[in-house]
Design a protein around this motif. Structure first.
Motif, PDB file in Angstrom:
ATOM      1  N   THR A   1      -4.006   4.572  -8.438  1.00  0.00           N
ATOM      2  CA  THR A   1      -5.303   4.014  -8.044  1.00  0.00           C
ATOM      3  C   THR A   1      -5.439   2.552  -8.479  1.00  0.00           C
ATOM      4  O   THR A   1      -6.023   1.749  -7.757  1.00  0.00           O
ATOM      5  CB  THR A   1      -6.472   4.849  -8.609  1.00  0.00           C
ATOM      6  N   TYR A   2      -4.875   2.215  -9.645  1.00  0.00           N
ATOM      7  CA  TYR A   2      -4.925   0.824 -10.102  1.00  0.00           C
ATOM      8  C   TYR A   2      -4.160  -0.084  -9.133  1.00  0.00           C
ATOM      9  O   TYR A   2      -4.668  -1.131  -8.715  1.00  0.00           O
ATOM     10  CB  TYR A   2      -4.336   0.696 -11.514  1.00  0.00           C
ATOM     11  N   ALA A   3      -2.944   0.313  -8.786  1.00  0.00           N
ATOM     12  CA  ALA A   3      -2.122  -0.515  -7.895  1.00  0.00           C
ATOM     13  C   ALA A   3      -2.788  -0.672  -6.531  1.00  0.00           C
ATOM     14  O   ALA A   3      -2.840  -1.775  -5.971  1.00  0.00           O
ATOM     15  CB  ALA A   3      -0.732   0.087  -7.751  1.00  0.00           C
ATOM     16  N   LEU A   4      -3.309   0.414  -5.989  1.00  0.00           N
ATOM     17  CA  LEU A   4      -3.980   0.338  -4.685  1.00  0.00           C
ATOM     18  C   LEU A   4      -5.194  -0.589  -4.745  1.00  0.00           C
ATOM     19  O   LEU A   4      -5.412  -1.413  -3.850  1.00  0.00           O
ATOM     20  CB  LEU A   4      -4.401   1.732  -4.214  1.00  0.00           C
ATOM     21  N   ARG A   5      -5.973  -0.466  -5.806  1.00  0.00           N
ATOM     22  CA  ARG A   5      -7.156  -1.319  -5.952  1.00  0.00           C
ATOM     23  C   ARG A   5      -6.759  -2.790  -6.072  1.00  0.00           C
ATOM     24  O   ARG A   5      -7.354  -3.667  -5.445  1.00  0.00           O
ATOM     25  CB  ARG A   5      -7.963  -0.875  -7.174  1.00  0.00           C
ATOM     26  N   ARG A   6      -5.716  -3.094  -6.860  1.00  0.00           N
ATOM     27  CA  ARG A   6      -5.280  -4.482  -7.040  1.00  0.00           C
ATOM     28  C   ARG A   6      -4.734  -5.071  -5.742  1.00  0.00           C
ATOM     29  O   ARG A   6      -4.971  -6.231  -5.439  1.00  0.00           O
ATOM     30  CB  ARG A   6      -4.227  -4.576  -8.147  1.00  0.00           C
TER      31      ARG A   6
ATOM     32  N   TYR B   1       9.936  10.896 -15.032  1.00  0.00           N
ATOM     33  CA  TYR B   1       9.107  11.528 -16.048  1.00  0.00           C
ATOM     34  C   TYR B   1       8.024  12.357 -15.383  1.00  0.00           C
ATOM     35  O   TYR B   1       7.400  11.923 -14.428  1.00  0.00           O
ATOM     36  CB  TYR B   1       8.459  10.458 -16.941  1.00  0.00           C
ATOM     37  N   THR B   2       7.796  13.535 -15.931  1.00  0.00           N
ATOM     38  CA  THR B   2       6.732  14.371 -15.389  1.00  0.00           C
ATOM     39  C   THR B   2       5.414  13.984 -16.049  1.00  0.00           C
ATOM     40  O   THR B   2       5.382  13.623 -17.228  1.00  0.00           O
ATOM     41  CB  THR B   2       7.004  15.866 -15.645  1.00  0.00           C
ATOM     42  N   THR B   3       4.370  14.037 -15.287  1.00  0.00           N
ATOM     43  CA  THR B   3       3.044  13.744 -15.816  1.00  0.00           C
ATOM     44  C   THR B   3       2.130  14.909 -15.509  1.00  0.00           C
ATOM     45  O   THR B   3       2.292  15.577 -14.482  1.00  0.00           O
ATOM     46  CB  THR B   3       2.448  12.463 -15.196  1.00  0.00           C
ATOM     47  N   GLN B   4       1.191  15.139 -16.393  1.00  0.00           N
ATOM     48  CA  GLN B   4       0.205  16.177 -16.132  1.00  0.00           C
ATOM     49  C   GLN B   4      -0.800  15.641 -15.132  1.00  0.00           C
ATOM     50  O   GLN B   4      -1.138  14.459 -15.145  1.00  0.00           O
ATOM     51  CB  GLN B   4      -0.516  16.556 -17.417  1.00  0.00           C
ATOM     52  N   LYS B   5      -1.270  16.516 -14.290  1.00  0.00           N
ATOM     53  CA  LYS B   5      -2.300  16.122 -13.339  1.00  0.00           C
ATOM     54  C   LYS B   5      -3.600  15.886 -14.086  1.00  0.00           C
ATOM     55  O   LYS B   5      -3.914  16.575 -15.043  1.00  0.00           O
ATOM     56  CB  LYS B   5      -2.494  17.211 -12.286  1.00  0.00           C
TER      57      LYS B   5
ATOM     58  N   VAL C   1       7.818   2.684  -9.644  1.00  0.00           N
ATOM     59  CA  VAL C   1       7.719   3.991  -8.990  1.00  0.00           C
ATOM     60  C   VAL C   1       8.991   4.791  -9.239  1.00  0.00           C
ATOM     61  O   VAL C   1       8.933   5.970  -9.594  1.00  0.00           O
ATOM     62  CB  VAL C   1       7.454   3.845  -7.475  1.00  0.00           C
ATOM     63  N   SER C   2      10.135   4.147  -9.091  1.00  0.00           N
ATOM     64  CA  SER C   2      11.391   4.874  -9.290  1.00  0.00           C
ATOM     65  C   SER C   2      11.552   5.299 -10.754  1.00  0.00           C
ATOM     66  O   SER C   2      12.001   6.417 -11.027  1.00  0.00           O
ATOM     67  CB  SER C   2      12.587   4.062  -8.824  1.00  0.00           C
ATOM     68  N   ILE C   3      11.151   4.470 -11.693  1.00  0.00           N
ATOM     69  CA  ILE C   3      11.208   4.835 -13.104  1.00  0.00           C
ATOM     70  C   ILE C   3      10.224   5.974 -13.393  1.00  0.00           C
ATOM     71  O   ILE C   3      10.555   6.934 -14.081  1.00  0.00           O
ATOM     72  CB  ILE C   3      10.899   3.623 -14.004  1.00  0.00           C
TER      73      ILE C   3
ATOM     74  N   ILE D   1       0.843  -1.202   0.000  1.00  0.00           N
ATOM     75  CA  ILE D   1       0.000   0.000   0.000  1.00  0.00           C
ATOM     76  C   ILE D   1       0.877   1.250   0.000  1.00  0.00           C
ATOM     77  O   ILE D   1       0.669   2.180  -0.787  1.00  0.00           O
ATOM     78  CB  ILE D   1      -0.959   0.006   1.220  1.00  0.00           C
ATOM     79  N   ARG D   2       1.864   1.267   0.871  1.00  0.00           N
ATOM     80  CA  ARG D   2       2.755   2.432   0.994  1.00  0.00           C
ATOM     81  C   ARG D   2       3.479   2.706  -0.325  1.00  0.00           C
ATOM     82  O   ARG D   2       3.538   3.848  -0.786  1.00  0.00           O
ATOM     83  CB  ARG D   2       3.763   2.181   2.118  1.00  0.00           C
ATOM     84  N   GLU D   3       4.013   1.677  -0.947  1.00  0.00           N
ATOM     85  CA  GLU D   3       4.725   1.856  -2.213  1.00  0.00           C
ATOM     86  C   GLU D   3       3.771   2.257  -3.334  1.00  0.00           C
ATOM     87  O   GLU D   3       4.115   3.083  -4.163  1.00  0.00           O
ATOM     88  CB  GLU D   3       5.479   0.582  -2.607  1.00  0.00           C
ATOM     89  N   SER D   4       2.580   1.684  -3.356  1.00  0.00           N
ATOM     90  CA  SER D   4       1.607   2.007  -4.396  1.00  0.00           C
ATOM     91  C   SER D   4       1.197   3.477  -4.336  1.00  0.00           C
ATOM     92  O   SER D   4       0.917   4.086  -5.370  1.00  0.00           O
ATOM     93  CB  SER D   4       0.369   1.119  -4.273  1.00  0.00           C
ATOM     94  N   LYS D   5       1.159   4.034  -3.160  1.00  0.00           N
ATOM     95  CA  LYS D   5       0.797   5.446  -2.992  1.00  0.00           C
ATOM     96  C   LYS D   5       1.865   6.384  -3.549  1.00  0.00           C
ATOM     97  O   LYS D   5       1.610   7.571  -3.735  1.00  0.00           O
ATOM     98  CB  LYS D   5       0.566   5.772  -1.520  1.00  0.00           C
ATOM     99  N   LYS D   6       3.035   5.871  -3.842  1.00  0.00           N
ATOM    100  CA  LYS D   6       4.135   6.698  -4.340  1.00  0.00           C
ATOM    101  C   LYS D   6       4.115   6.879  -5.860  1.00  0.00           C
ATOM    102  O   LYS D   6       4.900   7.665  -6.384  1.00  0.00           O
ATOM    103  CB  LYS D   6       5.480   6.086  -3.932  1.00  0.00           C
ATOM    104  N   PHE D   7       3.239   6.169  -6.568  1.00  0.00           N
ATOM    105  CA  PHE D   7       3.176   6.342  -8.019  1.00  0.00           C
ATOM    106  C   PHE D   7       2.847   7.798  -8.333  1.00  0.00           C
ATOM    107  O   PHE D   7       1.878   8.342  -7.800  1.00  0.00           O
ATOM    108  CB  PHE D   7       2.088   5.453  -8.645  1.00  0.00           C
ATOM    109  N   PRO D   8       3.629   8.429  -9.206  1.00  0.00           N
ATOM    110  CA  PRO D   8       3.340   9.821  -9.546  1.00  0.00           C
ATOM    111  C   PRO D   8       2.067   9.965 -10.388  1.00  0.00           C
ATOM    112  O   PRO D   8       1.391  10.971 -10.316  1.00  0.00           O
ATOM    113  CB  PRO D   8       4.569  10.278 -10.337  1.00  0.00           C
ATOM    114  N   SER D   9       1.724   8.947 -11.156  1.00  0.00           N
ATOM    115  CA  SER D   9       0.544   8.988 -12.013  1.00  0.00           C
ATOM    116  C   SER D   9      -0.695   8.535 -11.243  1.00  0.00           C
ATOM    117  O   SER D   9      -0.709   7.452 -10.645  1.00  0.00           O
ATOM    118  CB  SER D   9       0.751   8.074 -13.221  1.00  0.00           C
ATOM    119  N   TYR D  10      -1.726   9.338 -11.279  1.00  0.00           N
ATOM    120  CA  TYR D  10      -2.975   9.032 -10.588  1.00  0.00           C
ATOM    121  C   TYR D  10      -3.531   7.679 -11.026  1.00  0.00           C
ATOM    122  O   TYR D  10      -3.950   6.877 -10.197  1.00  0.00           O
ATOM    123  CB  TYR D  10      -4.005  10.138 -10.860  1.00  0.00           C
TER     124      TYR D  10
END
Length: 101
Positions: A40-45, A86-90, A80-82, A27-36
């Motif tokens: 949310t996909y990782a947390l749900r899975r 890269y920047t992503t738009q919100k 997450v580290s990769i 859960i903690r690592e999944s929350k670190k994804f920069p892309s929404y």
């Protein structure tokens, strides 16, 4: 990325502690994804995978699921580290959360 994890009930307390610890790390690592969307996909899975295997009590199956979860944790950490290079738009959803009305 195949995310499928496991058990929580009917096991020795050390196994239960191990499972809970692994769940928290996922859960903690999944929350670190920069892309929404990825976040949310990782947390749900993670949540669905643990819920799906709630009643697993076979030690061999439990070990297999724990190994699979550890592998998935490594994948999440790597992604997450990769992703942080890269920047992503919100998204619209994230923009709404950051505004104060």
């Amino acid at each position: 990325m195949s995310l499928h994890w496991g058990p929580l009930v009917n096991m020795a307390s050390s196994s239960k502690a191990q499972v809970l610890s692994l769940y928290r790390m996922l859960i903690r690592e999944s929350k670190k994804f920069p892309s929404y969307n990825y976040r949310t996909y990782a947390l749900r899975r993670v949540k669905d995978g643990f819920r799906e295997n709630l009643a697993v009590d076979n030690p061999k199956t439990l070990d297999g699921l724990l190994n699979q979860a550890r592998e998935s944790l490594a994948v999440i950490k790597r992604q997450v580290s990769i992703g942080q290079y890269y920047t992503t738009q919100k998204t619209v959803v994230e923009d709404q959360r950051s505004r104060h009305f």
